[in-house]
Structures are given as structure tokens and as C-alpha cells.
Design an enzyme around this catalytic site. Structure first.
Site, mmCIF file in Angstrom:
data_model
loop_
_atom_site.group_PDB
_atom_site.id
_atom_site.type_symbol
_atom_site.label_atom_id
_atom_site.label_comp_id
_atom_site.label_asym_id
_atom_site.label_seq_id
_atom_site.Cartn_x
_atom_site.Cartn_y
_atom_site.Cartn_z
ATOM 1 N N HIS A 189 4.480 -43.966 -8.543
ATOM 2 C CA HIS A 189 4.071 -45.368 -8.368
ATOM 3 C C HIS A 189 3.712 -45.951 -9.738
ATOM 4 C CE1 HIS A 189 1.729 -48.848 -7.165
ATOM 5 N NE2 HIS A 189 2.360 -48.782 -6.004
ATOM 6 N N GLU B 213 1.302 -47.604 -10.664
ATOM 7 C CA GLU B 213 -0.106 -47.396 -11.052
ATOM 8 C C GLU B 213 -0.288 -46.005 -11.642
ATOM 9 O OE1 GLU B 213 -1.657 -48.570 -7.240
ATOM 10 O OE2 GLU B 213 -1.014 -50.621 -7.668
ATOM 11 N N ASN C 130 1.228 -48.222 1.840
ATOM 12 C CA ASN C 130 0.531 -47.505 0.775
ATOM 13 C C ASN C 130 -0.888 -48.044 0.711
ATOM 14 O OD1 ASN C 130 -0.447 -46.383 -1.560
ATOM 15 N ND2 ASN C 130 0.982 -47.424 -2.946
ATOM 16 N N TRP C 131 -1.800 -47.277 1.236
ATOM 17 C CA TRP C 131 -3.197 -47.748 1.301
ATOM 18 C C TRP C 131 -3.890 -47.688 -0.052
ATOM 19 C CZ3 TRP C 131 -5.897 -45.504 6.312
ATOM 20 C CH2 TRP C 131 -5.189 -45.949 7.437
ATOM 21 N N LYS C 132 -3.286 -47.010 -1.018
ATOM 22 C CA LYS C 132 -3.900 -46.811 -2.341
ATOM 23 C C LYS C 132 -5.297 -46.199 -2.149
ATOM 24 C CE LYS C 132 -0.870 -50.353 -4.087
ATOM 25 N NZ LYS C 132 -0.605 -51.441 -5.023
ATOM 26 N N SER D 104 3.882 -57.414 -2.993
ATOM 27 C CA SER D 104 3.443 -58.604 -2.253
ATOM 28 C C SER D 104 4.299 -58.892 -1.015
ATOM 29 C CB SER D 104 3.389 -59.821 -3.178
ATOM 30 O OG SER D 104 2.420 -59.623 -4.191
ATOM 31 N N GLU E 24 9.832 -51.567 -6.993
ATOM 32 C CA GLU E 24 8.603 -52.353 -7.013
ATOM 33 C C GLU E 24 8.461 -53.004 -8.386
ATOM 34 O OE1 GLU E 24 5.640 -50.894 -3.824
ATOM 35 O OE2 GLU E 24 5.238 -49.772 -5.644
ATOM 36 N N GLY F 160 0.439 -56.667 -6.012
ATOM 37 C CA GLY F 160 -0.938 -57.146 -5.900
ATOM 38 C C GLY F 160 -1.152 -58.521 -6.496
ATOM 39 N N GLY G 264 1.579 -52.695 0.159
ATOM 40 C CA GLY G 264 0.233 -52.364 -0.310
ATOM 41 C C GLY G 264 -0.809 -53.097 0.517
ATOM 42 N N GLY G 265 -1.331 -54.171 -0.026
ATOM 43 C CA GLY G 265 -2.440 -54.914 0.581
ATOM 44 C C GLY G 265 -2.267 -55.197 2.067
HETATM 45 P P1 13P Z 1 1.078 -55.061 -2.688
HETATM 46 O O1 13P Z 1 1.840 -55.131 -1.390
HETATM 47 O O2 13P Z 1 -0.405 -55.127 -2.493
HETATM 48 O O3 13P Z 1 1.607 -56.027 -3.690
HETATM 49 O O4 13P Z 1 1.330 -53.597 -3.296
HETATM 50 C C1 13P Z 1 2.628 -53.130 -3.406
HETATM 51 C C2 13P Z 1 2.595 -51.695 -3.755
HETATM 52 O O5 13P Z 1 2.218 -51.319 -4.845
HETATM 53 C C3 13P Z 1 2.995 -50.724 -2.723
HETATM 54 O O6 13P Z 1 3.163 -49.454 -3.250
#
Ligand code: 13P
Length: 255
Positions: free
Chosen positions: A98, A100, A11-13, A216, A170, A176, A237-238
Site C-alpha cells: 500500500h 502508506e 481497507n480499514w487501515k 476516494s 491507487e 483520503g 478506505g474511508g
Molecule cells: P480512501 O478510500 O479513504 O481514499 O482510501 C483508499 C485506500 O487507500 C484504500 O487502500
């Protein structure tokens, strides 16, 4: 126990322009071209979908996903994107609900279910995200929260379609923050989620549904997390913005 193919999604956000996305995908392809044991999904922003679609078109096992969709198929919804538009770009997956989006755009369980249904009706596999906040975990309320999210956001989806839905657990406190759930904590929740699916559908269906962990996930914790009995992949994510790190996570997902 049913065999469940592992699924690792990035997930590149809101990161990477289309130009930058082409470079990152080229790097990812170099790193992972030999890995064919897991399903791999790349979820860039909408603006990079077309470019990436062309790049991964011929690559088996790597699929395209979006990060959101609108629940209606078309109409006067300025700024929104429909399931059909995503399919047209050869998307196969779409992230729904998600944390967010729940937090910043006030998406509710009921809306999330509408979106998941719209995705399934268009032949897209929804990755439906659920998970508790830190306050909810500290209050020992995670079971209540997860139950509500599954009852209102997933249950009721047609039994004929439910096996195409993927759940991503999640925990919001792990996103994050560099603070992942321990493999035992994650396994406990995944097992609980599978039990809820069994209750709403059947044990046979529950044993086929894939449940990803997200929060994470990094190369150094992926293997332990991904080899828990009820953890069927990762939503990253990251670390998905780094070709080598993403490839290492994919590699760690091998059975
Ligand atoms: P991180 O891997 O950066 O913690 O993000 C997780 C995430 O929200 C994937 O959708």
C-alpha cells in the site's frame, strides 16, 4: 474477453478495536447479506482478524484479508506476522505494498514482490497496490512510475500463480483526499497496466487478472468507476468504515 468477477475490498487501515470491529462487521452483514454477485473482502487490523474470522466463517462471498505480512515464513522478526499465521486465521487475501507502507515504512518494489510471493506460496491472494503521486502525475510521469512498479514489483512472479494476484491501482493523490480519479483517467491507467501484464505474461493472462481502483471511492462515484471495461473492483478506505456506504459500493459493483 474473459469474465472477471468484481472484487470490492475494505481497507480499514489502523481503525477499530476488536470490540468495535465486531459491531461494524455485524452491521455490514445485515446490509450486504443478499449481495452475492461480487467478491467482498474485509481487511481489518491484525488484532481483529480472529474475531471477524468467526463472524464471517459461514457467509459465502465475504472473505477476510490482512493489510500486510512479512516475507519470511517465521523467525526472529519482532513485531511481524507471516503468511502462514494469516492462513491459520482463514485469511484469503492480503494487501501488499500500500502507498502508506511505501511512504512511511519505505517498502520498495523488490520487497513488495517478495511479500506477494510469500502470500501466493501460502495460498493467500495478494492485493498489490501501485500508483503515482501527485507530483508524478503533474509531471506526466505516471506511465514511467506504473511501469517501474509492475516491472520490479510484480513481473517475475510465477506464471502458474499470477492469476491469483490482484492489482490495486491507487493514485496516491486520490487517497483520503476526497479527490477521485475520473472514470476515464482510471480506465486509461487500468488499460495501461493490463498491457504491461500482457507484455510480461500473455494477453490471455492479462485478460484474467483483476485490477481494482482505489482512492476516494464513495457510493456516489462507485458505479461509474466500477463499470469501466478494465476496472474490476474497488479497494475502499474511508467509506469501508461505514456499513451502509460500503454496502452501497458493493451493490454498485454488480455487473
Ligand atoms: P480512501 O478510500 O479513504 O481514499 O482510501 C483508499 C485506500 O487507500 C484504500 O487502500
Amino acid at each position: 474477453m474473459a469474465y472477471r468477477k468484481k472484487i470490492v475490498a475494505g481497507n480499514w487501515k489502523m481503525n477499530k478495536s476488536a470490540t468495535e470491529a465486531r459491531v461494524l462487521v455485524a452491521d455490514i452483514l445485515m446490509e450486504i447479506k443478499k449481495f452475492d454477485a461480487s467478491d467482498i473482502v474485509i481487511c481489518p487490523p491484525f488484532t481483529s482478524l480472529a474475531a471477524i474470522s468467526e463472524l464471517i466463517n459461514e457467509v459465502p462471498n465475504i472473505r477476510l484479508g490482512a493489510q500486510n505480512l512479512h516475507q519470511q515464513s517465521n523467525g526472529a522478526f519482532t513485531g511481524e506476522i507471516s503468511a502462514g499465521m494469516l492462513r491459520d486465521l482463514y485469511c484469503r487475501y492480503v494487501i501488499v505494498g500500500h502507498s502508506e507502507r511505501r511512504q512511511y515504512y519505505k517498502e520498495t518494489d523488490e520487497l513488495i514482490k517478495e511479500k506477494a510471493k510469500a502470500a501466493l506460496d501460502a495460498n493467500l491472494k495478494p492485493i498489490v497496490c501501485i500508483g503515482e503521486t501527485l507530483a508524478e502525475r503533474e509531471a506526466n510521469d505516471w506511465k514511467k512510475v506504473i511501469t517501474r512498479q509492475v516491472d520490479n514489483g510484480i513481473a517475475g512472479i510465477d506464471e502458474k500463480q499470477i492469476e491469483d494476484l490482484i492489482i490495486a491501482y491507487e493514485p496516491v493523490w486520490a487517497i483520503g483526499t476526497g479527490k477521485n480519479a475520473t472514470p476515464e483517467q482510471a480506465q486509461e491507467v487500468h488499460h495501461f497496466i493490463r498491457g504491461l501484464i500482457a507484455k510480461h505474461y500473455s494477453s490471455a493472462i492479462a485478460s484474467k487478472i483483476r485490477i481494482q481502483y482505489g482512492g476516494s471511492v464513495k457510493p456516489d462515484n462507485a458505479k461509474q468507476l466500477l463499470h469501466q471495461p478494465d476496472i474490476d473492483g474497488a479497494l475502499v478506505g474511508g467509506a469501508s468504515l461505514d456499513a451502509r456506504a460500503f454496502a452501497a459500493i458493493v451493490l454498485a459493483s454488480r455487473h
